[in-house]
Design a protein around this motif. Structure first.
Motif, PDB file in Angstrom:
ATOM      1  N   ARG A 146       2.808   6.383  24.258  1.00  0.00           N
ATOM      2  CA  ARG A 146       2.310   7.542  23.513  1.00  0.00           C
ATOM      3  C   ARG A 146       1.457   7.046  22.359  1.00  0.00           C
ATOM      4  O   ARG A 146       1.816   6.076  21.684  1.00  0.00           O
ATOM      5  CB  ARG A 146       3.488   8.361  22.994  1.00  0.00           C
ATOM      6  CG  ARG A 146       4.330   8.929  24.149  1.00  0.00           C
ATOM      7  CD  ARG A 146       5.618   9.534  23.677  1.00  0.00           C
ATOM      8  NE  ARG A 146       5.358  10.773  22.969  1.00  0.00           N
ATOM      9  CZ  ARG A 146       6.321  11.489  22.394  1.00  0.00           C
ATOM     10  NH1 ARG A 146       7.575  11.111  22.455  1.00  0.00           N
ATOM     11  NH2 ARG A 146       6.020  12.602  21.772  1.00  0.00           N
ATOM     12  N   PRO A 147       0.317   7.690  22.100  1.00  0.00           N
ATOM     13  CA  PRO A 147      -0.501   7.266  20.964  1.00  0.00           C
ATOM     14  C   PRO A 147       0.276   7.460  19.663  1.00  0.00           C
ATOM     15  O   PRO A 147       0.984   8.456  19.494  1.00  0.00           O
ATOM     16  CB  PRO A 147      -1.731   8.172  21.027  1.00  0.00           C
ATOM     17  CG  PRO A 147      -1.421   9.247  22.004  1.00  0.00           C
ATOM     18  CD  PRO A 147      -0.243   8.826  22.813  1.00  0.00           C
ATOM     19  N   ALA A 148       0.148   6.489  18.781  1.00  0.00           N
ATOM     20  CA  ALA A 148       0.907   6.521  17.529  1.00  0.00           C
ATOM     21  C   ALA A 148       0.173   5.713  16.466  1.00  0.00           C
ATOM     22  O   ALA A 148      -0.773   4.984  16.753  1.00  0.00           O
ATOM     23  CB  ALA A 148       2.303   5.936  17.751  1.00  0.00           C
ATOM     24  N   THR A 149       0.650   5.862  15.237  1.00  0.00           N
ATOM     25  CA  THR A 149       0.134   5.090  14.110  1.00  0.00           C
ATOM     26  C   THR A 149       1.300   4.353  13.463  1.00  0.00           C
ATOM     27  O   THR A 149       2.353   4.934  13.240  1.00  0.00           O
ATOM     28  CB  THR A 149      -0.528   6.015  13.065  1.00  0.00           C
ATOM     29  OG1 THR A 149      -1.610   6.696  13.694  1.00  0.00           O
ATOM     30  CG2 THR A 149      -1.060   5.229  11.887  1.00  0.00           C
ATOM     31  N   LEU A 150       1.100   3.082  13.175  1.00  0.00           N
ATOM     32  CA  LEU A 150       2.060   2.289  12.417  1.00  0.00           C
ATOM     33  C   LEU A 150       1.552   2.214  10.988  1.00  0.00           C
ATOM     34  O   LEU A 150       0.411   1.812  10.749  1.00  0.00           O
ATOM     35  CB  LEU A 150       2.188   0.879  12.994  1.00  0.00           C
ATOM     36  CG  LEU A 150       2.927  -0.160  12.142  1.00  0.00           C
ATOM     37  CD1 LEU A 150       4.386   0.226  11.940  1.00  0.00           C
ATOM     38  CD2 LEU A 150       2.820  -1.539  12.763  1.00  0.00           C
ATOM     39  N   THR A 151       2.391   2.642  10.036  1.00  0.00           N
ATOM     40  CA  THR A 151       2.073   2.514   8.610  1.00  0.00           C
ATOM     41  C   THR A 151       3.061   1.524   8.021  1.00  0.00           C
ATOM     42  O   THR A 151       4.272   1.699   8.141  1.00  0.00           O
ATOM     43  CB  THR A 151       2.179   3.871   7.886  1.00  0.00           C
ATOM     44  OG1 THR A 151       1.284   4.788   8.505  1.00  0.00           O
ATOM     45  CG2 THR A 151       1.818   3.728   6.409  1.00  0.00           C
ATOM     46  N   LEU A 152       2.533   0.510   7.387  1.00  0.00           N
ATOM     47  CA  LEU A 152       3.355  -0.538   6.798  1.00  0.00           C
ATOM     48  C   LEU A 152       3.232  -0.457   5.287  1.00  0.00           C
ATOM     49  O   LEU A 152       2.123  -0.484   4.750  1.00  0.00           O
ATOM     50  CB  LEU A 152       2.884  -1.903   7.287  1.00  0.00           C
ATOM     51  CG  LEU A 152       3.716  -3.095   6.876  1.00  0.00           C
ATOM     52  CD1 LEU A 152       5.042  -3.094   7.631  1.00  0.00           C
ATOM     53  CD2 LEU A 152       2.958  -4.377   7.154  1.00  0.00           C
ATOM     54  N   ASP A 153       4.368  -0.317   4.598  1.00  0.00           N
ATOM     55  CA  ASP A 153       4.395  -0.292   3.127  1.00  0.00           C
ATOM     56  C   ASP A 153       5.172  -1.500   2.633  1.00  0.00           C
ATOM     57  O   ASP A 153       6.278  -1.772   3.110  1.00  0.00           O
ATOM     58  CB  ASP A 153       5.072   0.983   2.620  1.00  0.00           C
ATOM     59  CG  ASP A 153       4.181   2.198   2.770  1.00  0.00           C
ATOM     60  OD1 ASP A 153       3.020   2.129   2.357  1.00  0.00           O
ATOM     61  OD2 ASP A 153       4.659   3.201   3.310  1.00  0.00           O
ATOM     62  N   ARG A 154       4.559  -2.201   1.669  1.00  0.00           N
ATOM     63  CA  ARG A 154       5.224  -3.333   1.026  1.00  0.00           C
ATOM     64  C   ARG A 154       4.971  -3.245  -0.467  1.00  0.00           C
ATOM     65  O   ARG A 154       3.896  -2.823  -0.888  1.00  0.00           O
ATOM     66  CB  ARG A 154       4.699  -4.653   1.575  1.00  0.00           C
ATOM     67  CG  ARG A 154       4.961  -4.777   3.051  1.00  0.00           C
ATOM     68  CD  ARG A 154       4.655  -6.101   3.630  1.00  0.00           C
ATOM     69  NE  ARG A 154       3.426  -6.703   3.147  1.00  0.00           N
ATOM     70  CZ  ARG A 154       3.046  -7.913   3.482  1.00  0.00           C
ATOM     71  NH1 ARG A 154       3.776  -8.638   4.274  1.00  0.00           N
ATOM     72  NH2 ARG A 154       1.930  -8.413   3.021  1.00  0.00           N
ATOM     73  N   PRO A 155       5.937  -3.641  -1.286  1.00  0.00           N
ATOM     74  CA  PRO A 155       5.740  -3.591  -2.738  1.00  0.00           C
ATOM     75  C   PRO A 155       4.510  -4.392  -3.156  1.00  0.00           C
ATOM     76  O   PRO A 155       4.273  -5.483  -2.657  1.00  0.00           O
ATOM     77  CB  PRO A 155       7.014  -4.226  -3.298  1.00  0.00           C
ATOM     78  CG  PRO A 155       8.018  -4.132  -2.207  1.00  0.00           C
ATOM     79  CD  PRO A 155       7.252  -4.170  -0.921  1.00  0.00           C
ATOM     80  N   GLY A 156       3.735  -3.807  -4.045  1.00  0.00           N
ATOM     81  CA  GLY A 156       2.572  -4.498  -4.571  1.00  0.00           C
ATOM     82  C   GLY A 156       1.361  -4.505  -3.660  1.00  0.00           C
ATOM     83  O   GLY A 156       0.373  -5.163  -3.960  1.00  0.00           O
ATOM     84  N   ALA A 157       1.420  -3.799  -2.543  1.00  0.00           N
ATOM     85  CA  ALA A 157       0.286  -3.763  -1.619  1.00  0.00           C
ATOM     86  C   ALA A 157       0.016  -2.323  -1.213  1.00  0.00           C
ATOM     87  O   ALA A 157       0.949  -1.524  -1.114  1.00  0.00           O
ATOM     88  CB  ALA A 157       0.594  -4.605  -0.386  1.00  0.00           C
ATOM     89  N   PRO A 158      -1.240  -1.988  -0.967  1.00  0.00           N
ATOM     90  CA  PRO A 158      -1.523  -0.628  -0.509  1.00  0.00           C
ATOM     91  C   PRO A 158      -0.988  -0.440   0.910  1.00  0.00           C
ATOM     92  O   PRO A 158      -0.848  -1.409   1.648  1.00  0.00           O
ATOM     93  CB  PRO A 158      -3.055  -0.553  -0.532  1.00  0.00           C
ATOM     94  CG  PRO A 158      -3.520  -1.964  -0.468  1.00  0.00           C
ATOM     95  CD  PRO A 158      -2.446  -2.792  -1.113  1.00  0.00           C
TER      96      PRO A 158
END
Length: 170
Positions: A146-158
């Motif tokens: 299935r089409p999807a988006t991975l969003t990665l959040d890390r401290p100090g980075a957009p």
């Protein structure tokens, strides 16, 4: 060492990519101009991969060994970036793994396999990875991607986003 002719052609693209990846960007020449350049507007363009996130390799998966009966994976550009596993009974949290510059990073989320079929958020070791489905299955069958988006959040980075496919099944 002599490389057989049959292997030369397949190795050429990989060699080019390796050389491009190893090249350092050249600094811009100093300028005496004091005119202010317009700032670029943010757009949908994303880098090929975020700093520190790498494709999972068989050794990475074996070293991290997420537990569970069934699995889901997020892939983009023919590379698996996140592998998650969970049990049907949902007693034990689902486990996931990504690969950073430092090695495998284990992530988790409440619920088992059923809790991650439609994406969701995995957290651990200073990283939050969110899978958001963006459309219906692109194929038919028991476990269609299935089409999807991975969003990665890390401290100090957009936040970093990449479009790909979320596939779940046995």
């Amino acid at each position: 060492m002599v490389i057989p002719h049959a292997l030369r052609l397949p190795l050429a693209p990989a060699t080019c990519l390796f050389l491009l990846a190893c090249g350092a960007p050249q600094p811009a020449a100093p300028s005496n101009e004091t005119t202010k350049q317009p700032e670029p507007t943010p757009g949908p363009t994303v880098p090929a991969e975020p700093v520190g996130l790498r494709a999972l390799l068989p050794g990475t998966i074996e070293a991290a060994a997420p537990a569970g009966e069934l699995a889901c994976s997020f892939s983009a550009r023919n590379q698996t970036l996140l592998l998650a596993r969970g049990d049907v009974d949902a007693v034990r949290p689902a486990e996931a793994v990504v690969r950073s510059d430092a090695g495998p990073v284990r992530l988790g989320r409440a619920g088992g396999f059923d809790a991650m079929i439609d994406g969701g958020t995995f957290q651990g070791e200073g990283i939050t990875a969110q899978i958001a489905l963006t459309g219906p299955a692109v194929q038919r069958g028991e476990s269609p991607p299935r089409p999807a988006t991975l969003t990665l959040d890390r401290p100090g980075a957009p936040p970093w986003r990449i479009a790909g496919e979320w596939t779940c099944g046995p």
